[in-house]
Design a protein around this motif. Structure first.
Motif, short mmCIF file in Angstrom:
data_model
loop_
_atom_site.label_atom_id
_atom_site.label_comp_id
_atom_site.label_asym_id
_atom_site.label_seq_id
_atom_site.Cartn_x
_atom_site.Cartn_y
_atom_site.Cartn_z
N ARG A 25 0.81 -1.05 0.01
CA ARG A 25 0.01 0.04 0.04
C ARG A 25 0.88 1.15 -0.22
O ARG A 25 2.18 1.32 0.77
CB ARG A 25 -0.80 0.16 1.06
N GLY A 26 0.34 2.37 -0.58
CA GLY A 26 1.22 3.77 -0.81
C GLY A 26 2.43 3.52 -1.26
O GLY A 26 3.36 4.53 -1.19
N THR A 27 2.73 2.50 -2.35
CA THR A 27 3.76 2.90 -3.04
C THR A 27 3.75 3.33 -4.70
O THR A 27 4.57 3.46 -5.36
CB THR A 27 4.53 1.49 -3.32
N GLY A 28 2.45 3.80 -4.75
CA GLY A 28 2.27 4.67 -5.95
C GLY A 28 1.68 3.94 -7.16
O GLY A 28 1.91 4.57 -8.30
N LYS A 29 1.20 2.86 -6.90
CA LYS A 29 0.98 1.99 -8.17
C LYS A 29 -0.02 2.67 -9.15
O LYS A 29 0.21 2.50 -10.38
CB LYS A 29 0.63 0.36 -7.65
N THR A 30 -0.99 3.15 -8.35
CA THR A 30 -2.09 3.76 -9.26
C THR A 30 -1.58 4.66 -10.01
O THR A 30 -1.73 4.96 -11.29
CB THR A 30 -3.39 3.98 -8.45
N THR A 31 -0.93 5.87 -9.46
CA THR A 31 -0.38 6.97 -10.13
C THR A 31 0.73 6.55 -11.20
O THR A 31 0.64 7.26 -12.15
CB THR A 31 0.43 8.07 -8.94
N VAL A 32 1.53 5.80 -10.66
CA VAL A 32 2.40 5.27 -11.77
C VAL A 32 1.69 4.73 -12.83
O VAL A 32 2.25 4.88 -14.23
CB VAL A 32 3.59 4.39 -10.97
N ALA A 33 0.77 3.79 -12.62
CA ALA A 33 0.33 2.88 -13.78
C ALA A 33 -0.55 4.01 -14.81
O ALA A 33 -0.27 3.80 -16.02
CB ALA A 33 -0.89 2.05 -13.12
#
Ligand code: S3P
Length: 184
Positions: A25-33
């Motif tokens: 959680r909170g490693t930025g997966k959605t933003t980076v995707a």
């Protein structure tokens, strides 16, 4: 950035694979995707968003009604669907690696990139993220202690299915995306 040799060369314009982003959680997966998909001119998807829209419930509500087990069932079904796609960058939920079957599916359906951050950074980001309330119910004891504990328990699982890992601490979004493209 730790580089692991991929099984075959990655050519975004001609290949029909997917890129899965895994990590706590909170490693930025959605933003980076989102940004990575824009750069590749691919589509993107988020497994948590799909679980919620199919259920018509927030993840917090699913946990409350069905327990974590119910959520994991729903998550595995969504992963099956996502694995049928092509040229998608897919942000996964932080616990998707818990099931061996899921890890196998991720590896079979695309390249897998592990986004990392230390526990303190993750905890701070989670507190600042407005989606945490509805998307991130406590898994064990809550707080920083939970992040440390669960992160520690999951590290080997993330490593097990990743083609490589990219640190997200102190790096701009653009740098993270560049690292992923270099890695692949
Ligand atoms: C979970 C992470 C969450 C969400 C759910 C469970 C986990 O996704 O799937 O709260 O077990 O780590 P994010 O990694 O997108 O926060």
């Amino acid at each position: 950035m730790l580089r692991i040799m991929p099984s075959s060369p990655f050519a975004p314009s001609s290949c029909n694979t997917n890129i899965f982003l895994i990590g706590y959680r909170g490693t930025g997966k959605t933003t980076v995707a989102r940004l990575l998909a824009e750069k590749l001119k691919w589509d993107w998807a988020d497994s948590d968003q799909l679980v919620e829209s199919r259920a018509g419930l927030s993840i917090r509500e699913i946990f409350a009604r069905e327990g974590e087990g119910g959520f994991r069932e729903r998550e595995a079904l969504i992963l099956d669907e996502l694995c049928q796609r092509q040229k998608h960058v897919i942000a996964t939920g932080g616990g998707i690696v818990l099931r061996e079957d899921n890890r196998h599916k991720l590896r079979s359906a695309g390249r897998v990139v592990w986004l990392t951050a230390d526990a303190g950074t993750i905890w701070q980001r989670m507190q600042e993220d407005s989606t945490t309330v509805n998307r991130r119910p406590a898994l064990t004891v809550g707080g920083l202690a939970e992040v440390e504990q669960v992160l520690n328990a999951r590290e080997a699982l993330y490593r097990d299915c990743a083609d490589g890992k990219v640190s997200t601490v102190g790096r701009s979004l653009e740098d993270i995306v560049q690292d992923i493209l270099l890695l692949l």
